[in-house]
Design an enzyme around this catalytic site. Structure first.
Site, PDB file in Angstrom:
ATOM      1  CD  GLU A 152      -2.723  -1.358   2.616  1.00  0.00           C
ATOM      2  OE1 GLU A 152      -3.871  -0.517   2.519  1.00  0.00           O
ATOM      3  OE2 GLU A 152      -2.337  -1.741   3.388  1.00  0.00           O
ATOM      4  NE  ARG A 201       8.562   1.124  22.420  1.00  0.00           N
ATOM      5  CZ  ARG A 201       8.197   0.481  23.501  1.00  0.00           C
ATOM      6  NH1 ARG A 201       6.909  -0.229  23.387  1.00  0.00           N
ATOM      7  NH2 ARG A 201       8.783   0.467  24.745  1.00  0.00           N
ATOM      8  CB  SER A 247       4.205   8.544  23.339  1.00  0.00           C
ATOM      9  OG  SER A 247       4.173   7.978  24.520  1.00  0.00           O
TER      10      SER A 247
END
Length: 299
Positions: free
Chosen positions: A179, A270, A273
């Site tokens: 995609e 990752r 955050s």
């Protein structure tokens, strides 16, 4: 091993410039026809092309077209054929629904076919045509044919969604969901998912020669980017662009460059955050659930 194929060639009627060559898999003399040919703007003939060794660089546009066909037919994998100098051998062509012509001949073509019940459409102006007009791969779905160039290698079980893109001398080796963008030179192995809007660095720009590859059962999250190779069972978090120089914090607290992790398996990349620090943690690869097998039964 010598390769010898018969192709149908289109050339510019004025200059003799080779526009394209189509090599039927049957290796038979099969002619094409189009309005540009009928109007006399281009000419056609049959040509026999022989490649003594795919390790040698291509010598002509006809030679280059055969190599691109062989890649899209999955007769060879990316990087198994020498494509050095291919850009200099191919003409820039206006790919129209009335046939391929040099860009300077588009207006002449429009004038020549004005009495025909056809609205002239130009799908692209490029050195490479779209793959499906020359090779239709087996066991593959392609949402938007304009986004897959001739010379792409798509293994059975590959699904290219509408926003997916695959360049020449690049592609998939097994069941994969695409995609995002597979740039030139990039190789993606079995059961790997390239998320929506994701991008993998190629070798065409910036003088880069490092070939980026992805192993099996990897997930490149939506809108993520990849500038290093991945082994098997890896995950790159959505939105994280991992370049070779990205500083990555390891589980023991040490910080290294991402290039030092290139090709390693079972890593989840990752971004913290709160601190923004890119981290790598160990994973067993099952965290993202894998491909939906029903989506890749492309019979």
């Amino acid at each position: 091993m010598t390769i010898k194929r018969i192709g149908h060639r289109y050339t510019d009627a004025k200059s003799g410039t080779t526009l394209d060559v189509w090599f039927p898999r049957s290796n038979q003399q099969i002619a094409r026809n189009c309005l540009a040919l009928q109007a006399g703007i281009i000419k056609s003939d049959f040509v026999t092309v022989e490649i003594a060794s795919v390790d040698d660089a291509p010598q002509s546009a006809e030679d280059a077209y055969l190599r691109l066909h062989l890649l899209s037919e999955c007769a060879y994998k990316p990087h198994q054929i020498n494509l050095e100098g291919v850009f200099g051998l191919l003409a820039n062509v206006a790919w129209t629904n009335a046939g391929p012509v040099l860009p300077a001949e588009v207006e002449n073509l429009r004038s020549a076919i004005q009495q025909e019940p056809l609205q002239l459409m130009i799908t692209s102006i490029d050195k490479f045509p779209r793959m499906v007009d020359y090779v239709v791969p087996e066991g593959v779905r392609i949402g938007d044919a304009d986004r897959v160039r001739l010379g792409a290698h798509l293994a059975p079980g590959t699904t290219i969604m509408h926003e997916g893109f695959v360049n020449f001398n690049a592609g998939t080796l097994g069941h994969s969901m695409v995609e995002g963008r597979i740039s030139a030179g990039v190789v993606v192995d079995d059961h790997t998912d390239i998320g929506g809007g994701a991008s993998i660095m190629g070798t065409l720009s910036g003088g880069g020669k490092q070939v980026i590859s992805m192993g099996q059962r990897n997930l490149l999250g939506a809108n993520a980017g990849l500038g290093i190779s991945l082994g098997d069972d890896c995950i790159v978090e959505s939105g994280l662009y991992l370049t070779a120089g990205t500083k990555v914090q390891m589980p023991d607290g040490s910080v290294i460059s991402a290039r030092d992790l290139s090709g390693q398996s079972k890593l989840l990349f990752r971004r913290h955050s709160q601190t923004g620090q890119v981290q790598a943690i160990m994973t067993d690869g099952t965290l993202w659930g894998g491909l939906n097998s029903e989506l890749h039964k492309n019979d």
